[in-house]
Scaffold this motif. Sequence first.
Motif, PDB file in Angstrom:
ATOM      1  N   GLU A   1       0.828  -1.213   0.000  1.00  0.00           N
ATOM      2  CA  GLU A   1       0.000   0.000   0.000  1.00  0.00           C
ATOM      3  C   GLU A   1       0.862   1.262   0.000  1.00  0.00           C
ATOM      4  O   GLU A   1       0.589   2.201  -0.744  1.00  0.00           O
TER       5      GLU A   1
ATOM      6  N   THR B   1       2.471   1.583  -3.413  1.00  0.00           N
ATOM      7  CA  THR B   1       1.456   1.991  -4.379  1.00  0.00           C
ATOM      8  C   THR B   1       1.218   3.494  -4.300  1.00  0.00           C
ATOM      9  O   THR B   1       1.200   4.189  -5.319  1.00  0.00           O
TER      10      THR B   1
ATOM     11  N   CYS C   1      -1.883  -1.652 -16.648  1.00  0.00           N
ATOM     12  CA  CYS C   1      -3.088  -2.447 -16.450  1.00  0.00           C
ATOM     13  C   CYS C   1      -3.045  -3.715 -17.304  1.00  0.00           C
ATOM     14  O   CYS C   1      -2.600  -3.688 -18.450  1.00  0.00           O
TER      15      CYS C   1
ATOM     16  N   MET D   1     -10.092  -0.892 -13.807  1.00  0.00           N
ATOM     17  CA  MET D   1      -9.594  -1.070 -12.453  1.00  0.00           C
ATOM     18  C   MET D   1      -9.227   0.292 -11.844  1.00  0.00           C
ATOM     19  O   MET D   1      -8.875   1.221 -12.558  1.00  0.00           O
ATOM     20  N   GLU D   2      -9.282   0.375 -10.521  1.00  0.00           N
ATOM     21  CA  GLU D   2      -8.847   1.583  -9.820  1.00  0.00           C
ATOM     22  C   GLU D   2      -7.334   1.729  -9.980  1.00  0.00           C
ATOM     23  O   GLU D   2      -6.617   0.732 -10.069  1.00  0.00           O
ATOM     24  N   ASP D   3      -6.835   2.968  -9.971  1.00  0.00           N
ATOM     25  CA  ASP D   3      -5.405   3.210 -10.118  1.00  0.00           C
ATOM     26  C   ASP D   3      -4.588   2.437  -9.085  1.00  0.00           C
ATOM     27  O   ASP D   3      -3.601   1.802  -9.420  1.00  0.00           O
ATOM     28  N   LYS D   4      -5.004   2.479  -7.827  1.00  0.00           N
ATOM     29  CA  LYS D   4      -4.269   1.786  -6.769  1.00  0.00           C
ATOM     30  C   LYS D   4      -4.272   0.276  -7.001  1.00  0.00           C
ATOM     31  O   LYS D   4      -3.286  -0.402  -6.754  1.00  0.00           O
ATOM     32  N   GLU D   5      -5.370  -0.243  -7.501  1.00  0.00           N
ATOM     33  CA  GLU D   5      -5.486  -1.680  -7.767  1.00  0.00           C
ATOM     34  C   GLU D   5      -4.523  -2.098  -8.885  1.00  0.00           C
ATOM     35  O   GLU D   5      -3.881  -3.145  -8.803  1.00  0.00           O
ATOM     36  N   ILE D   6      -4.402  -1.278  -9.915  1.00  0.00           N
ATOM     37  CA  ILE D   6      -3.513  -1.565 -11.033  1.00  0.00           C
ATOM     38  C   ILE D   6      -2.064  -1.630 -10.552  1.00  0.00           C
ATOM     39  O   ILE D   6      -1.337  -2.573 -10.845  1.00  0.00           O
TER      40      ILE D   6
ATOM     41  N   ALA E   1      -0.863  -1.929  -7.408  1.00  0.00           N
ATOM     42  CA  ALA E   1      -0.637  -2.996  -6.422  1.00  0.00           C
ATOM     43  C   ALA E   1      -0.493  -4.347  -7.126  1.00  0.00           C
ATOM     44  O   ALA E   1       0.387  -5.144  -6.784  1.00  0.00           O
ATOM     45  N   LYS E   2      -1.319  -4.597  -8.118  1.00  0.00           N
ATOM     46  CA  LYS E   2      -1.245  -5.858  -8.863  1.00  0.00           C
ATOM     47  C   LYS E   2       0.076  -5.940  -9.624  1.00  0.00           C
ATOM     48  O   LYS E   2       0.736  -6.972  -9.642  1.00  0.00           O
TER      49      LYS E   2
ATOM     50  N   LYS F   1       3.040  -6.901  -7.473  1.00  0.00           N
ATOM     51  CA  LYS F   1       3.037  -8.301  -7.043  1.00  0.00           C
ATOM     52  C   LYS F   1       3.415  -9.273  -8.169  1.00  0.00           C
ATOM     53  O   LYS F   1       3.691 -10.433  -7.920  1.00  0.00           O
TER      54      LYS F   1
END
Length: 62
Positions: free
Chosen positions: A13, A16, A31, A46-51, A53-54, A57
């Motif tokens: 987090e 990110t 993305c 997808m949300e910016d933070k989700e992109i 963070a993924k 990983k």
Amino acid sequence: MTNIERIKKMGIEQMTDFILGTMDTDVCDYCEYRDDDCKGYTAPCMEDKEIIAKWLKEEYKE
């Protein structure tokens, strides 16, 4: 503590938020749907933070 040491200690987090705060490019470039699906608007956005963070990983690809 150096900057690199601080960065290495960041969680997903924190990293990110750091990346999003310093990006000067479109987050959509990272993305998973950025290619064919996105162009046809059939992919879920997808949300910016989700992109980010993924992406953090994922395994590195040369």
